[in-house]
Enzyme design. Structure first.
Site, PDB file in Angstrom:
ATOM      1  CG  ASP A  23       0.170   2.203  -6.468  1.00 25.63           C
ATOM      2  OD1 ASP A  23       0.434   3.111  -5.650  1.00 25.63           O
ATOM      3  OD2 ASP A  23      -0.963   2.056  -6.972  1.00 25.63           O
ATOM      4  CD  GLU A  50      -8.095   6.383  -9.990  1.00 28.38           C
ATOM      5  OE1 GLU A  50      -8.927   5.566 -10.400  1.00 28.38           O
ATOM      6  OE2 GLU A  50      -7.445   6.217  -8.943  1.00 28.38           O
ATOM      7  N   GLY A  88     -12.720   1.319  -0.049  1.00 26.35           N
ATOM      8  CA  GLY A  88     -11.297   0.955  -0.090  1.00 26.35           C
ATOM      9  C   GLY A  88     -11.048  -0.297  -0.906  1.00 26.35           C
ATOM     10  CG  LEU A  89     -13.016  -3.329  -0.635  1.00 21.29           C
ATOM     11  CD1 LEU A  89     -14.309  -4.056  -0.260  1.00 21.29           C
ATOM     12  CD2 LEU A  89     -11.820  -4.216  -0.307  1.00 21.29           C
ATOM     13  CD  GLU A 132      -2.892  -1.226   0.100  1.00 26.59           C
ATOM     14  OE1 GLU A 132      -2.720  -0.506  -0.909  1.00 26.59           O
ATOM     15  OE2 GLU A 132      -3.830  -2.038   0.202  1.00 26.59           O
ATOM     16  CG  HIS A 133      -0.136   4.894   0.784  1.00 25.89           C
ATOM     17  ND1 HIS A 133      -0.358   6.239   0.708  1.00 25.89           N
ATOM     18  CD2 HIS A 133      -1.320   4.342   1.161  1.00 25.89           C
ATOM     19  CE1 HIS A 133      -1.613   6.505   1.048  1.00 25.89           C
ATOM     20  NE2 HIS A 133      -2.221   5.354   1.318  1.00 25.89           N
ATOM     21  CG  ASP A 164      -6.702   0.690  -7.068  1.00 26.94           C
ATOM     22  OD1 ASP A 164      -6.022  -0.019  -6.330  1.00 26.94           O
ATOM     23  OD2 ASP A 164      -7.029   1.853  -6.784  1.00 26.94           O
ATOM     24  CB  SER A 196     -15.993   1.464  -5.908  1.00 27.11           C
ATOM     25  OG  SER A 196     -15.579   2.624  -5.233  1.00 27.11           O
ATOM     26  CB  SER A 197     -12.628   4.900  -8.630  1.00 23.39           C
ATOM     27  OG  SER A 197     -12.505   5.101  -7.290  1.00 23.39           O
TER      28      SER A 197
END
Ligand code: GLA
Length: 458
Positions: free
Chosen positions: A51, A206, A155-156, A48-49, A218, A158-159
């Site tokens: 990539d 994005e 946090g899964l 996490e944080h 993601d 969705s975007s």
């Protein structure tokens, strides 16, 4: 008291969801949809944080995701409607004034249209027919009806699920590849190279269109994940290894606990954490302004704790006489905060390398492996809490409760400041873990997480 079964947020039956969506499309737009496309959300075991610093991430695609029923238009217009009661306000034409969620959709069409303009940042030595095949024809537009089974802001991802499902819809309806491979044929016609290119387009949407400084984890797993596989994603070049998770999942399960506190990546906190880590990187000689990434602060192969310690010592020496450092963006940042972000990023990179090795090797005892992986997950949470400082009290309490009830490991996943906790737990203890979490907050919901197939036609 609610039980796990009552508090489960189901992924639903894709066939039923598709049939319902098609019927609603007809009543909404007065014509039939030409197809339905699905893209999954994701959970991330570690990474996490990092990539956007070129680190390694270990995500998996969920069975929850976003469904898009669509039909093409020839006037270049996008008209969309979501069936999410919190977002829905009828059919909306795209445009700057439209609600912010629609920008993810418009951004994807914009990025796909830009594929042929050389503005993708992709290697020139790639196969040019890839780009031609995925570029929508002039005047392409669409009517879209959208339904998400992944909680929005949970946090899964969705975007990314929304972006990737729309990307497939646009390819299916308006490109040479889509025309040559009608309906379900598109799923198998999409090679990993196509999928990688589509992921890059969704990332551009994005980052450049929506303006969220995210790093591509993601979109990559949504388009390139696989059933029973955890992706080992090297964000230096976005190459992937698909690691077999079936051994681990023989007796254990992943469960996502949605804190019900929505997180948003476009607000300032996510960007601030990244900027602080980049300021630390620049101090060590790896400035993004000069094309470097923080991952370069560790050896390419087999980085160790010792290397992290060396970098932290170097940071301490360079900041011995000051409390602020200047980032590559010219802003001043608090040195102590930057050190914590640096420590999180480098240690998270090590954890990812360790997991990559563990999951690549022959399993040497299921319980032992689950215990090791669980320990790494929990260490990741502690780092999210204390070094990255992106956790929230609800997530900390859920992690503690899950571990207390016998989970092998638990951590906050995603961008943080809200979202979900991922738990690794023996199947015999799932109900205990859920009960312990529900004792903290009876409103929590749970999602079964099993590595699932990537974006596809449904
Ligand atoms: C969000 C972003 C990703 C990644 C994670 C944190 O999900 O979209 O790119 O940065 O946060 O790891």
């Amino acid at each position: 008291m609610r039980t796990l079964d009552a508090a489960r947020h189901p992924a639903g039956d894709p066939e039923q969801i598709t049939a319902d969506l098609r019927a609603q499309f007809l009543s909404t737009f007065g014509r039939d949809a030409e197809g339905t496309w699905f893209a999954p959300g994701r959970a991330n075991l570690n990474g996490e944080h990092i990539d956007f610093h070129g680190g390694r991430c270990l995500p998996m695609a969920l069975s929850h995701g976003t469904y898009v029923a669509a039909a093409p238009r020839t006037d270049g217009v996008l008209q969309m409607r979501t069936l999410d009661p919190e977002l829905d306000s009828g059919v909306i034409p795209s445009g700057p004034e439209a609600p912010s969620w629609t920008h993810y959709v418009s951004g994807v069409l914009w990025a796909l249209q830009g594929l042929g303009t050389g503005a993708t940042g992709l290697d020139d030595d790639g196969d040019p027919s890839l780009i031609t095949n995925l570029t929508p024809e002039d005047g392409f537009g669409a009517d879209l009806l959208i339904l998400s089974t992944v909680p929005v802001g949970g946090g899964l991802s969705s975007s990314a699920a929304l972006e990737c499902a729309c990307a497939l819809a646009f390819v299916g309806l308006g490109t040479p590849l889509g025309h040559e491979n009608p309906e379900e044929e598109l799923t198998s016609a999409l090679t990993d190279d196509h999928r990688a290119l589509l992921a890059q387009a969704c990332i551009r949407a994005e980052v450049e269109f929506v303006g969220a400084g995210t790093g591509g984890l993601d979109q990559t797993v949504s388009l390139r994940g696989a059933e029973n596989r955890i992706l080992s994603l090297d964000c230096r070049d976005f190459s992937v290894n698909r690691l077999n998770a079936s051994c681990l999942l023989r007796g254990y399960r992943f469960l996502a606990v949605d804190t019900r506190q929505a997180h948003w990546l476009v607000d300032g906190q996510f960007a601030a954490r990244r900027a602080e880590a980049e300021a630390a990187g620049a101090l060590l000689g790896f400035s993004v302004a000069e094309g470097h990434q923080l991952r370069e602060a560790l050896p390419e192969r087999r980085p160790k704790k010792l290397h992290v310690t060396e970098r932290l010592t170097e940071f301490d020496e360079k900041t011995a006489d000051r409390t602020q450092i200047t980032g590559p963006d010219g802003q001043d940042y608090d040195a102590a905060s930057c050190r914590r972000r640096l420590k999180h990023a480098l240690m998270e990179m090590l954890r990812s390398e360790k997991l990559h090795t563990l999951l690549s090797e022959e399993a040497f005892g299921l319980d032992h492996m689950a215990a090791e992986i669980g320990e790494i997950m929990t260490a990741g949470h502690v780092s999210m809490r204390d070094e990255a400082e992106v956790s929230l009290p609800a997530a900390d309490r859920i992690v503690d409760a899950a571990l207390g009830a016998g989970a092998a490991g638990a951590r906050l996943i995603g961008g943080g400041f809200g979202g979900s906790v991922l738990v690794l737990v023996h199947e015999d203890k799932m109900h205990d873990v859920a009960a312990a979490a529900l004792k903290i907050d009876a409103g929590l919901r749970f999602l079964d997480v099993a590595p699932s197939a990537a974006a596809r036609v449904v």
